[in-house]
Scaffold this active site. Structure first.
Site, PDB file in Angstrom:
ATOM      1  N   ARG A   1       0.849  -1.206   0.000  1.00  0.00           N
ATOM      2  CA  ARG A   1       0.000   0.000   0.000  1.00  0.00           C
ATOM      3  C   ARG A   1       0.874   1.242   0.000  1.00  0.00           C
ATOM      4  O   ARG A   1       1.984   1.221   0.532  1.00  0.00           O
ATOM      5  CB  ARG A   1      -0.858   0.052   1.271  1.00  0.00           C
ATOM      6  CG  ARG A   1      -2.001  -0.915   1.306  1.00  0.00           C
ATOM      7  CD  ARG A   1      -2.858  -0.604   2.540  1.00  0.00           C
ATOM      8  NE  ARG A   1      -4.115  -1.307   2.497  1.00  0.00           N
ATOM      9  CZ  ARG A   1      -4.266  -2.567   2.867  1.00  0.00           C
ATOM     10  NH1 ARG A   1      -3.223  -3.265   3.289  1.00  0.00           N
ATOM     11  NH2 ARG A   1      -5.441  -3.147   2.810  1.00  0.00           N
TER      12      ARG A   1
ATOM     13  N   HIS B   1     -21.277  44.067  -9.133  1.00  0.00           N
ATOM     14  CA  HIS B   1     -22.491  44.416  -8.403  1.00  0.00           C
ATOM     15  C   HIS B   1     -23.248  43.169  -7.956  1.00  0.00           C
ATOM     16  O   HIS B   1     -23.587  43.007  -6.782  1.00  0.00           O
ATOM     17  CB  HIS B   1     -23.354  45.296  -9.320  1.00  0.00           C
ATOM     18  CG  HIS B   1     -24.634  45.734  -8.687  1.00  0.00           C
ATOM     19  ND1 HIS B   1     -25.821  45.068  -8.881  1.00  0.00           N
ATOM     20  CD2 HIS B   1     -24.908  46.749  -7.837  1.00  0.00           C
ATOM     21  CE1 HIS B   1     -26.771  45.676  -8.191  1.00  0.00           C
ATOM     22  NE2 HIS B   1     -26.249  46.703  -7.552  1.00  0.00           N
TER      23      HIS B   1
ATOM     24  N   ARG C   1     -23.401  50.454   3.721  1.00  0.00           N
ATOM     25  CA  ARG C   1     -23.440  51.173   2.441  1.00  0.00           C
ATOM     26  C   ARG C   1     -24.813  51.834   2.335  1.00  0.00           C
ATOM     27  O   ARG C   1     -25.792  51.163   2.005  1.00  0.00           O
ATOM     28  CB  ARG C   1     -23.235  50.208   1.283  1.00  0.00           C
ATOM     29  CG  ARG C   1     -21.855  49.571   1.216  1.00  0.00           C
ATOM     30  CD  ARG C   1     -21.848  48.537   0.103  1.00  0.00           C
ATOM     31  NE  ARG C   1     -20.523  48.141  -0.329  1.00  0.00           N
ATOM     32  CZ  ARG C   1     -19.971  46.956  -0.066  1.00  0.00           C
ATOM     33  NH1 ARG C   1     -20.624  46.068   0.653  1.00  0.00           N
ATOM     34  NH2 ARG C   1     -18.774  46.660  -0.532  1.00  0.00           N
TER      35      ARG C   1
ATOM     36  N   ARG D   1     -21.225  54.619   5.955  1.00  0.00           N
ATOM     37  CA  ARG D   1     -20.534  55.289   4.853  1.00  0.00           C
ATOM     38  C   ARG D   1     -21.488  56.251   4.172  1.00  0.00           C
ATOM     39  O   ARG D   1     -22.615  55.878   3.822  1.00  0.00           O
ATOM     40  CB  ARG D   1     -20.037  54.256   3.842  1.00  0.00           C
ATOM     41  CG  ARG D   1     -19.377  54.923   2.652  1.00  0.00           C
ATOM     42  CD  ARG D   1     -18.795  53.931   1.705  1.00  0.00           C
ATOM     43  NE  ARG D   1     -19.819  53.312   0.870  1.00  0.00           N
ATOM     44  CZ  ARG D   1     -19.558  52.358  -0.008  1.00  0.00           C
ATOM     45  NH1 ARG D   1     -18.325  51.892  -0.123  1.00  0.00           N
ATOM     46  NH2 ARG D   1     -20.507  51.845  -0.737  1.00  0.00           N
TER      47      ARG D   1
ATOM     48  N   GLU E   1      -9.410  54.017  -0.530  1.00  0.00           N
ATOM     49  CA  GLU E   1      -9.688  53.118  -1.659  1.00  0.00           C
ATOM     50  C   GLU E   1      -9.148  53.661  -2.965  1.00  0.00           C
ATOM     51  O   GLU E   1      -9.423  53.107  -4.027  1.00  0.00           O
ATOM     52  CB  GLU E   1     -11.180  52.773  -1.734  1.00  0.00           C
ATOM     53  CG  GLU E   1     -12.112  53.945  -1.659  1.00  0.00           C
ATOM     54  CD  GLU E   1     -13.579  53.546  -1.599  1.00  0.00           C
ATOM     55  OE1 GLU E   1     -13.908  52.386  -1.854  1.00  0.00           O
ATOM     56  OE2 GLU E   1     -14.406  54.433  -1.327  1.00  0.00           O
TER      57      GLU E   1
ATOM     58  N   THR F   1     -10.663  47.686  -0.243  1.00  0.00           N
ATOM     59  CA  THR F   1      -9.763  47.016  -1.184  1.00  0.00           C
ATOM     60  C   THR F   1     -10.424  46.613  -2.493  1.00  0.00           C
ATOM     61  O   THR F   1      -9.735  46.180  -3.406  1.00  0.00           O
ATOM     62  CB  THR F   1      -9.131  45.779  -0.513  1.00  0.00           C
ATOM     63  OG1 THR F   1     -10.161  45.077   0.168  1.00  0.00           O
ATOM     64  CG2 THR F   1      -8.050  46.198   0.449  1.00  0.00           C
ATOM     65  N   ASN F   2     -11.740  46.775  -2.598  1.00  0.00           N
ATOM     66  CA  ASN F   2     -12.363  46.500  -3.904  1.00  0.00           C
ATOM     67  C   ASN F   2     -11.937  47.587  -4.882  1.00  0.00           C
ATOM     68  O   ASN F   2     -11.380  47.312  -5.956  1.00  0.00           O
ATOM     69  CB  ASN F   2     -13.891  46.503  -3.802  1.00  0.00           C
ATOM     70  CG  ASN F   2     -14.399  45.459  -2.838  1.00  0.00           C
ATOM     71  OD1 ASN F   2     -13.740  44.466  -2.602  1.00  0.00           O
ATOM     72  ND2 ASN F   2     -15.568  45.693  -2.277  1.00  0.00           N
ATOM     73  N   ASP F   3     -12.208  48.841  -4.498  1.00  0.00           N
ATOM     74  CA  ASP F   3     -11.812  49.932  -5.380  1.00  0.00           C
ATOM     75  C   ASP F   3     -10.295  50.076  -5.430  1.00  0.00           C
ATOM     76  O   ASP F   3      -9.735  50.385  -6.481  1.00  0.00           O
ATOM     77  CB  ASP F   3     -12.459  51.244  -4.917  1.00  0.00           C
ATOM     78  CG  ASP F   3     -13.847  51.405  -5.514  1.00  0.00           C
ATOM     79  OD1 ASP F   3     -13.967  51.253  -6.748  1.00  0.00           O
ATOM     80  OD2 ASP F   3     -14.807  51.628  -4.762  1.00  0.00           O
TER      81      ASP F   3
ATOM     82  N   CYS G   1     -12.285  46.886   4.697  1.00  0.00           N
ATOM     83  CA  CYS G   1     -13.714  46.573   4.566  1.00  0.00           C
ATOM     84  C   CYS G   1     -14.096  46.150   3.148  1.00  0.00           C
ATOM     85  O   CYS G   1     -15.264  46.061   2.822  1.00  0.00           O
ATOM     86  CB  CYS G   1     -14.576  47.739   5.027  1.00  0.00           C
ATOM     87  SG  CYS G   1     -14.398  49.191   3.989  1.00  0.00           S
TER      88      CYS G   1
HETATM   89  C1  PEP Z   1     -14.396  48.918  -1.571  1.00  0.00           C
HETATM   90  O1  PEP Z   1     -14.254  49.612  -2.558  1.00  0.00           O
HETATM   91  O2  PEP Z   1     -13.555  48.109  -1.165  1.00  0.00           O
HETATM   92  C2  PEP Z   1     -15.649  48.988  -0.788  1.00  0.00           C
HETATM   93  C3  PEP Z   1     -15.790  48.308   0.327  1.00  0.00           C
HETATM   94  O3  PEP Z   1     -16.652  49.750  -1.264  1.00  0.00           O
HETATM   95  P1  PEP Z   1     -17.638  49.330  -2.453  1.00  0.00           P
HETATM   96  O4  PEP Z   1     -17.469  47.868  -2.684  1.00  0.00           O
HETATM   97  O5  PEP Z   1     -18.987  49.685  -1.973  1.00  0.00           O
HETATM   98  O6  PEP Z   1     -17.160  50.169  -3.571  1.00  0.00           O
HETATM   99 MG    MG Z   2     -15.481  51.312  -2.860  1.00  0.00          MG
END
Ligand code: PEP
Ligand code: MG
Length: 858
Positions: A88, A431, A538, A594, A721, A743-745, A807
């Protein structure tokens, strides 16, 4: 020494290259693999394990290179007549796999004759035929069909000899050498390498092998073999599970389920408990001993040889997500492992499986199309193509799936009414993805193989099949797959074990976890999961309610400041009520609100029906409304009139929001809540923006204090951001109580990569290794991470007590949480449904990640 075998020169090793597994032998997981070590533990426990010899990784590597250990010496370690052995694999971690076991090595004409006398012809024939088949197919890689058709050992031998032009090997050393060589080489093969690397194995991971004397499950008296585990693999609840099959070996009992019998007494048929109550009791003791001594729930392979139990092998029992949580928690509750270890044994992502409905792992899946797994969970429903149809379905109590090219704020109503969302475009922070995660709705985005025609109300699949409105599909947001028809699903499992893990995480973690929550439902759920507050509310999501959308649109269309003020006057009480409710719900915890962020035109209708309704509400001609909408369009809205730019250009909006927040603070306090409001300014690029907006917010606070006669505290901070905000964090922090990295933007702007369009090419980018991962999902620690570190350092230098937070969607990602902790952040904030994952990941990072804030400074 040279030995000739099958025409190949074999170099033999000078040292033995193997070791008998005894209680005191020097067996190491890192040298001999996980199975060898586990067998040694079973032997130490005094369990009846047949004699076993382990070959370390080095020996197996040598075998692959043509250097064979001294097999005659190896075989001389074993006693027994006839000499039959099994081989094995023993990789370092069971998940890394390994070649299949080969049983009954040593089976030859002489052994066959002996077994005919002792076990009878039938058993002897069966054993020999099986071995020839396995040797031919698994070892010599001959076509399996003729061997499966062969009915007797003689027939099989003839086919073998015709194929290889050599007699079937009779010497056990020759047979063993061939099996060893084949296993060693299979491990080095490309496909095996890729498979184990996908499980996290390093490129040079070794393979160990274990040779074991066969305990036959065939012959006179009660003989057979079985598999047993002591917990339910789906729930982790205690339950003896498995099967036993007479006159069988290996895992036969699981394969031949019709003939196998139950282990525990069962009304449906015979059981081992009835047949051999003593052996059954012994098995239960083995389970208990394994649990305590191996500190794990094990699956045990056993043989009964003429009424005597032998334990051949034990592996960590396979388990679904829910069971892995239940098992870890129960081992810790019983004191078998410490709580910290229970926390480390569960992969954080596992928890999201418990929070959502999942596809039943036993169900058949026919994949129609694949996309990005944007929000976990599974749902079944009928296809709808717009919000109106989704709402109509909801009113008929019919489950539906909203299928869109991509979603806009207009679709939020439909998302509320749907069971899942599927989009052709978009990525993991588009979105649809963000809203779906917030709603706990399964979502697949970027299913680029689809062609959606909303007007014809149909969708074309990659293979040309057409699905129409009303056709049923299943969306698996955990795997990113869309499946045909209604596939069976399983309920979420938020039970005691889950609660224990959450509590133990809270006791350990040294980084806060807040929720991104905009609604009462979000906030309630977040509290259930025990968050440390709301890190991002938001506010725009509060305006999408149909009653409010019209007022919002009137505000946007206002031509004069007094018209705008009138519309805002109507929005104020609505916002105040929202915040009052939120503050009451979150009493005792901070709530970070926000100010309005998205471009205003996102609130405007895009479809004729909506435009007409707006024209009616405004009492303006349709053409004028259309023209105004067009005039508000921007070439690049994500970089246009949004965020703090709205606050500078149209200050009344932020003023209304600040007033609503302060009045709600007073109202919630009057109702007994402890409120800790925080106001966050989005999309900041410069200190002056913060100064201007903060001055107005402070003025409103002073006014509300005077009007109400109530004092209250609040904090104003900034969303970092944009890359410039990160670079200028020092001066920005001078007027900000906190810096929360969006951190998204920030990822979008650092890469110059649209959040909404990246889904189109992201899989190609990741497949080609351009990016190691989708940076919208896992924080890019090299680039975006550097901005975070710089921003944090500069912010803290200017203001030592500035709160640092993250966030963006990365707030729910375990690696990103570990990064933030090392960077000394105070908290992360993520969608409510990610909160449990984030809490466990934070606890693991605390346990394993070294000192907080210990990120090596550049
Ligand atoms: C971001 O940009 O990380 C954020 C939290 O804001 P949103 O996603 O609403 O642009
Ligand atoms: Mg944003």
């Amino acid at each position: 020494m040279l030995q000739l075998h099958n025409g190949e020169a074999q170099v033999m090793l000078d040292t033995p290259g193997f070791i008998e597994v005894t209680p005191t032998a020097d067996i190491k997981v890192t040298r001999h693999g996980n199975r060898a070590k586990c067998l040694q533990r079973l032997i130490r426990m005094g369990l009846p394990v047949p004699q076993t010899v382990a070959l370390p990784f080095r020996t197996v590597r040598d075998i692959a290179d043509g250097k064979m250990p001294d097999l005659a010496t190896l075989i001389s370690l074993f006693d027994g007549q006839p000499m039959l052995l099994s081989l094995r694999s023993s990789s370092e971690t069971a998940d890394w796999g390994g070649p299949n076991a080969v049983l009954n090595i040593g089976m030859n004409d002489k052994a066959h004759a002996w077994l005919s006398n002792t076990l009878g012809d039938v058993a002897a024939d069966k054993l020999y035929l099986r071995f020839i088949r396995s040797f031919a197919i698994d070892v010599m890689r001959l076509d399996e069909e003729p061997f499966l058709e062969a009915q007797t050992p003689l027939e099989a031998r003839e086919i073998f000899e015709a194929e290889v032009d050599d007699p079937f090997p009779q010497a056990i050393t020759d047979q063993l050498a061939a099996v060893l060589r084949s296993m060693a080489r299979a491990w080095e093969g490309t496909s095996a390498r890729l498979l184990r690397q996908a499980q996290g194995a390093p490129a040079d991971a070794g393979l160990g092998l274990v040779v074991q004397r066969m305990a036959q499950g065939m012959g006179p008296g009660q003989s057979g073999s079985g598999i047993v585990q002591f917990v339910n693999p789906n729930t982790g609840e205690p339950q003896v599970t498995g099967r036993y099959l007479g006159q069988a070996m290996g895992r036969d009992a699981l394969i031949d389920r019709d003939k196998a019998i139950y282990l525990t007494r069962d009304a449906r048929g015979p059981s081992l408990q009835d047949l051999l109550p003593e052996v059954y009791r012994e098995l239960l003791e083995v389970g208990e001993a394994c649990r305590k001594r191996l500190r794990e729930e094990m699956q045990v392979e056993f043989t009964i040889d003429q009424g005597r139990l032998a334990i051949l092998d034990a592996v960590r029992c396979p388990r679904e997500a829910r069971a892995s949580v239940a098992i870890a928690a129960s081992l810790a509750r019983d004191g078998v492992i410490p709580r910290s270890e229970a926390l480390l044994r569960v992969a954080p992502g596992t928890l999201s499986h418990l929070l959502h409905r999942q596809i039943d792992p036993r169900a058949k899946r026919t994949v129609l199309v694949r996309g990005i797994a944007a929000s976990p969970g599974a749902a079944v429903g009928k296809i709808v193509f717009d919000s109106a149809a989704a709402q109509a379905s909801q009113s008929r109590d019919e489950a539906c799936i909203l299928v869109r090219r991509e979603t806009t704020p207009d679709d939020v109503r439909g998302m509320h009414a749907a069971q899942a969302v599927l989009t052709e475009r978009g990525g993991s922070t588009s979105h649809a993805a963000v809203i779906a995660r917030g709603l706990g709705l399964p979502c697949v985005t970027g299913a680029t193989g689809l062609r959606i025609s909303g007007t014809k109300r149909r969708v074309t699949l990659p293979d040309g099949t057409i699905l129409r409105e009303g056709d049923e599909i299943t969306v698996d947001g955990s795997s990113g797959e869309v499946l045909a028809g209604a596939v069976a699903t399983q309920e979420p499992a938020i039970d005691g074990a889950f609660g224990d893990l959450m509590k133990w995480s809270d006791d350990v973690r040294d980084i806060g976890v807040r929720a991104n929550a905009d609604t009462v439902a979000d906030a309630t759920l977040s509290r259930t999961f025990g968050v440390d507050g709301i890190g991002l509310c938001r506010t725009e999501h509060m305006f999408f309610d149909s009653g409010r959308l019209t007022v919002m649109r009137e505000m946007i269309f206002a031509e004069t400041p007094s018209d705008r003020a009138a519309a805002l006057e109507r929005l104020l009480p609505m916002q105040r009520d929202d915040f009052t409710e939120l503050f009451q719900l979150m009493s005792g915890l901070p709530v970070c609100i926000r100010l309005l962020d998205p471009p205003l035109h996102e609130f405007l209708p895009s479809e004729n029906e909506g435009i007409r309704a707006l024209a009616e509400a405004l009492d303006r001609p349709l053409s004028e409304v259309k023209a105004r909408i067009e005039a508000m369009q921007e070439y690049n809205p994500m970089l246009g009139m949004r965020g703090v730019r709205l606050g500078i250009a149209l200050p009344e909006i932020y003023e209304m929001q600040a007033r609503a927040i302060f009045e709600a603070t007073v109202a919630a306090r009057a109702a007994g809540a402890q409120t800790m409001p925080e106001i966050m300014i989005p999309l900041v690029t410069a200190r002056r923006e913060v100064e201007l907006v903060k001055r107005r917010i402070d003025a409103i606070a002073t006014a509300v204090r005077e009007e109400t006669g109530q004092d209250f505290d609040y904090r104003v901070g900034v969303m970092v951001e944009t890359p410039r905000a990160a670079l200028r964090a020092g001066e920005i922090a001078e007027t900000s109580a906190f810096l929360s990295f969006g951190t998204n933007d920030l990822t979008q702007m650092t890469y110059g990569l649209s959040r909404d369009d990246a889904g189109r090419f992201m899989s190609a980018y990741v497949n080609e290794g351009v990016y190691p991962e989708d940076p919208f999902r896992t924080l890019d620690v090299d680039g975006v991470g550097e901005l975070l570190l710089l921003g944090a350092q500069r912010g803290r230098k200017a203001r030592a007590n500035v709160t640092l937070a993250l966030c963006g969607e990365h707030g729910g990602n375990p690696e990103s949480i570990a990064f933030c902790r090392l960077a000394g952040f105070d908290y992360v904030s993520c969608s409510p449904f990610r909160v449990p994952v984030a809490k466990l990941a934070a606890a693991q990072a605390t346990l394993l990640g070294g000192p907080k804030g210990g990120h090596p400074a550049d």
